[in-house]
Scaffold this active site. Structure first.
Site, mmCIF file in Angstrom:
data_model
loop_
_atom_site.group_PDB
_atom_site.id
_atom_site.type_symbol
_atom_site.label_atom_id
_atom_site.label_comp_id
_atom_site.label_asym_id
_atom_site.label_seq_id
_atom_site.Cartn_x
_atom_site.Cartn_y
_atom_site.Cartn_z
ATOM 1 N N CYS A 116 0.818 -1.224 0.000
ATOM 2 C CA CYS A 116 0.000 0.000 0.000
ATOM 3 C C CYS A 116 0.850 1.272 0.000
ATOM 4 C CB CYS A 116 -0.927 0.017 1.205
ATOM 5 S SG CYS A 116 -1.933 -1.449 1.315
ATOM 6 N N HIS A 256 -3.542 7.107 2.697
ATOM 7 C CA HIS A 256 -3.936 5.806 2.162
ATOM 8 C C HIS A 256 -5.326 5.468 2.680
ATOM 9 C CE1 HIS A 256 -4.106 1.690 1.073
ATOM 10 N NE2 HIS A 256 -3.891 1.228 2.293
ATOM 11 N N ASN A 286 -10.083 -0.540 0.114
ATOM 12 C CA ASN A 286 -8.620 -0.438 0.126
ATOM 13 C C ASN A 286 -8.077 -0.942 -1.217
ATOM 14 O OD1 ASN A 286 -5.875 -0.746 0.531
ATOM 15 N ND2 ASN A 286 -6.070 -1.748 2.525
HETATM 16 O O1 UT7 Z 1 -3.764 -1.394 3.707
HETATM 17 C C1 UT7 Z 1 -2.844 -1.596 4.687
HETATM 18 C C2 UT7 Z 1 -3.205 -2.079 5.929
HETATM 19 N N1 UT7 Z 1 -4.483 -2.628 6.203
HETATM 20 C C3 UT7 Z 1 -5.190 -2.012 7.122
HETATM 21 O O2 UT7 Z 1 -4.913 -0.907 7.475
HETATM 22 C C4 UT7 Z 1 -6.312 -2.773 7.783
HETATM 23 C C5 UT7 Z 1 -6.172 -2.661 9.267
HETATM 24 N N2 UT7 Z 1 -7.201 -3.314 10.039
HETATM 25 C C6 UT7 Z 1 -8.504 -2.907 10.056
HETATM 26 O O3 UT7 Z 1 -8.892 -2.027 9.330
HETATM 27 C C7 UT7 Z 1 -9.419 -3.534 11.059
HETATM 28 O O4 UT7 Z 1 -8.676 -4.290 11.974
HETATM 29 C C8 UT7 Z 1 -10.511 -4.435 10.431
HETATM 30 C C9 UT7 Z 1 -11.525 -3.579 9.708
HETATM 31 C C10 UT7 Z 1 -9.897 -5.460 9.514
HETATM 32 C C11 UT7 Z 1 -11.266 -5.190 11.549
HETATM 33 O O5 UT7 Z 1 -11.831 -4.279 12.454
HETATM 34 P P1 UT7 Z 1 -11.598 -4.452 14.022
HETATM 35 O O6 UT7 Z 1 -12.388 -3.424 14.685
HETATM 36 O O7 UT7 Z 1 -10.132 -4.484 14.267
HETATM 37 O O8 UT7 Z 1 -12.259 -5.860 14.276
HETATM 38 P P2 UT7 Z 1 -11.592 -7.151 14.905
HETATM 39 O O9 UT7 Z 1 -10.668 -7.787 13.932
HETATM 40 O O10 UT7 Z 1 -11.085 -6.822 16.257
HETATM 41 O O11 UT7 Z 1 -12.859 -8.062 15.048
HETATM 42 C C12 UT7 Z 1 -13.967 -7.715 15.907
HETATM 43 C C13 UT7 Z 1 -15.083 -8.711 15.666
HETATM 44 C C14 UT7 Z 1 -14.591 -10.160 15.676
HETATM 45 O O12 UT7 Z 1 -15.587 -10.955 16.271
HETATM 46 P P3 UT7 Z 1 -15.420 -11.452 17.786
HETATM 47 O O13 UT7 Z 1 -14.126 -12.226 17.817
HETATM 48 O O14 UT7 Z 1 -15.348 -10.191 18.609
HETATM 49 O O15 UT7 Z 1 -16.629 -12.257 17.999
HETATM 50 C C15 UT7 Z 1 -14.522 -10.498 14.210
HETATM 51 O O16 UT7 Z 1 -14.681 -11.875 13.963
HETATM 52 O O17 UT7 Z 1 -15.654 -8.493 14.381
HETATM 53 C C16 UT7 Z 1 -15.672 -9.720 13.656
HETATM 54 N N3 UT7 Z 1 -15.558 -9.420 12.227
HETATM 55 C C17 UT7 Z 1 -16.628 -9.157 11.456
HETATM 56 N N4 UT7 Z 1 -17.926 -9.079 11.726
HETATM 57 C C18 UT7 Z 1 -18.753 -8.769 10.730
HETATM 58 C C19 UT7 Z 1 -14.436 -9.371 11.470
HETATM 59 N N5 UT7 Z 1 -14.763 -9.079 10.206
HETATM 60 C C20 UT7 Z 1 -16.111 -8.940 10.167
HETATM 61 C C21 UT7 Z 1 -17.016 -8.653 9.150
HETATM 62 N N6 UT7 Z 1 -18.328 -8.549 9.480
HETATM 63 N N7 UT7 Z 1 -16.658 -8.404 7.884
#
Ligand code: UT7
Length: 329
Positions: A116, A256, A286
Site C-alpha cells: 500500500c 492511504h 482499500n
Molecule cells: O492497507 C494496509 C493495511 N491494512 C489495514 O490498514 C487494515 C487494518 N485493520 C482494520 O482495518 C481492522 O482491523 C478491520 C476492519 C480489519 C477489523 O476491524 P476491528 O475493529 O479491528 O475488528 P476485529 O478484527 O477486532 O474483530 C472484531 C469482531 C470479531 O468478532 P469477535 O471475535 O469479537 O466475535 C470479528 O470476527 O468483528 C468480527 N468481524 C466481522 N464481523 C462482521 C471481522 N470481520 C467482520 C465482518 N463482518 N466483515
C-alpha cells in the site's frame, strides 16, 4: 535531506473498473452486515476488475489519462514505475506490459513492490531519477487487482479490498512547485501480519497451497490496525518536521484509504481538521498502491486541490512499509 525541489506533478489520471460490489452484496456471501462494515471501516462499495482485464490494463488506462492531463504523449515518457503487489504474471514486470500497452516506446520500465506504500515509494524514486538527471518524464503508477487474491470466504479481509489504478506524471520542477520531500520506512519483522504466503517461489502451487488458501491475502486485522495508526502518524509527522512545516501549512491530507478510523487518527496526530482530509474509502475500499493516486486525481478534478496548494500524502502497508510525501501543486 536538503530542501531543493527537483520534480513536480504535471498530470494525474485513473483507471477504475466499472463493476461494483456493495456491502449488501457481501451480506449474501459471508456472515457480515452493511452496518458492521461501515462502522468499522467506512467502506460502502468497491470496484472489482472485469473478467479478462488485468492490473496492467488498469495501469495503462490510468497512465494514458495522466499523460492526456499533462498534454504529453506516450513517446515522451522515459521512465515508467509501476507500484503493485498484484502484477499480471511472475515476470516480466507489469511496468513492461504497461509500456507495451501504452506504446511508450522510449521508456525504461520497472516495478516496485511496497504494497500500500508502493505509490509513494515510486514517487520518491521518480523524484530521485529526475534529481539525478537520469530521466525527464516519469510516469508513476499505482495499480492493483486485489480481488484476484482475496479470499471471498474470509469475512475478516474480503470486505476490505477493491481494484483500480492511479497515475502521476513527473517532470523537472518549475518555480516553487513540486515534491518538497519524501520519507520512506520499512520494518520487515511484521511481514507475517499481512501477506500472501503462496504465489512466490517458497511454496510452489500444489493441492496443499490451494486447500490452505495460500494464494490469498492473510491479515491479522487488529494488529495491523494498531501498527498502521502508529506508522501513518510517524510518516506524517516526520515529513512535516523534515520540511519545517506544520499541519497548518497543509491544504489537503491525502492518506492511504484503508480504514476511516486510521485516517481520522492520522489527521488528529498532525492536527489537520476533517475538512482538510480527503476521503473516498467509502467508494473504493482499500486499493493498496492505487489508493493515493486515485484520491489525488479525484481531489484535483473535484477542485479540492488547486495549483499552489500543498498536499501531505501518507501511506502504510504490508512489509511493513510506510511513507509520506509533501507536494506543492
Ligand atoms: O492497507 C494496509 C493495511 N491494512 C489495514 O490498514 C487494515 C487494518 N485493520 C482494520 O482495518 C481492522 O482491523 C478491520 C476492519 C480489519 C477489523 O476491524 P476491528 O475493529 O479491528 O475488528 P476485529 O478484527 O477486532 O474483530 C472484531 C469482531 C470479531 O468478532 P469477535 O471475535 O469479537 O466475535 C470479528 O470476527 O468483528 C468480527 N468481524 C466481522 N464481523 C462482521 C471481522 N470481520 C467482520 C465482518 N463482518 N466483515
Amino acid at each position: 535531506m536538503g530542501n531543493s525541489i527537483y520534480s513536480m506533478i504535471v498530470g494525474t489520471g485513473v483507471g477504475i473498473p466499472s463493476r461494483i460490489l456493495t456491502n449488501k452484496d457481501f451480506e449474501k456471501m459471508v456472515d457480515t452486515s452493511d452496518a458492521w462494515i461501515k462502522e468499522r471501516t467506512g467502506i460502502e462499495e468497491r470496484h472489482i476488475v472485469e473478467e479478462g482485464r488485468y492490473t496492467s490494463d488498469l495501469c495503462a488506462e490510468a497512465g494514458l489519462n495522466a499523460l492526456t492531463d499533462a498534454r504529453l504523449k506516450p513517446e515522451d515518457v522515459d521512465l515508467i514505475i509501476v507500484a503493485t503487489v498484484t502484477g499480471d504474471v511472475g515476470f516480466p514486470s507489469t511496468a513492461c506490459i504497461v509500456q507495451e500497452k501504452m506504446g511508450a516506446i522510449n521508456a525504461a520500465a520497472f516495478d516496485i513492490a511496497a504494497a500500500c506504500s508502493g505509490f509513494l515509494y515510486g514517487l520518491s524514486m521518480g523524484n530521485a531519477m529526475i534529481a539525478t538527471e537520469q530521466a525527464k518524464t516519469v510516469l508513476v503508477i499505482g495499480g492493483e487487482t486485489l480481488s484476484r487474491v482475496t479470499d471471498y470466504s474470509d469475512r475478516g479481509t474480503c470486505v476490505l479490498f477493491g481494484d483500480g489504478a492511479g497515475a502521476a506524471v513527473l517532470r523537472p520542477a518549475e518555480g516553487n512547485r513540486g515534491i518538497l520531500g519524501t520519507y520512506l520506512k520499512s520494518d520487515g519483522r511484521f511481514g507475517h501480519l499481512l501477506h500472501i504466503p503462496g504465489l512466490g517461489t517458497r511454496y510452489l502451487p500444489s493441492h496443499d497451497t490451494l486447500d490452505n488458501h495460500m494464494h490469498f491475502i492473510k491479515m491479522e486485522g487488529r494488529e495491523v490496525f494498531k501498527q498502521a495508526v502508529m506508522a501513518m502518524g510517524d510518516a506524517a509527522e516526520t515529513i512535516l518536521n523534515r520540511t519545517g512545516l506544520t499541519g497548518d501549512d497543509v491544504d489537503l491530507l491525502i492518506p492511504h484509504q484503508a480504514n476511516l478510523r486510521i485516517i481520522d487518527a492520522t489527521a488528529k496526530r498532525v492536527k489537520i481538521p476533517p475538512e482538510r482530509v480527503f476521503v473516498n474509502v467509502e467508494r473504493y475500499g482499500n486499493t493498496s498502491a492505487a489508493s493515493i493516486p486515485i484520491a489525488m486525481d479525484e481531489a484535483r478534478r473535484g477542485g479540492k486541490l488547486q495549483d499552489g496548494q500543498t498536499a501531505l500524502l501518507v501511506a502504510f502497508g504490508s512489509g511493513f512499509t510506510w511513507a509520506s510525501a509533501l507536494v506543492r501543486f
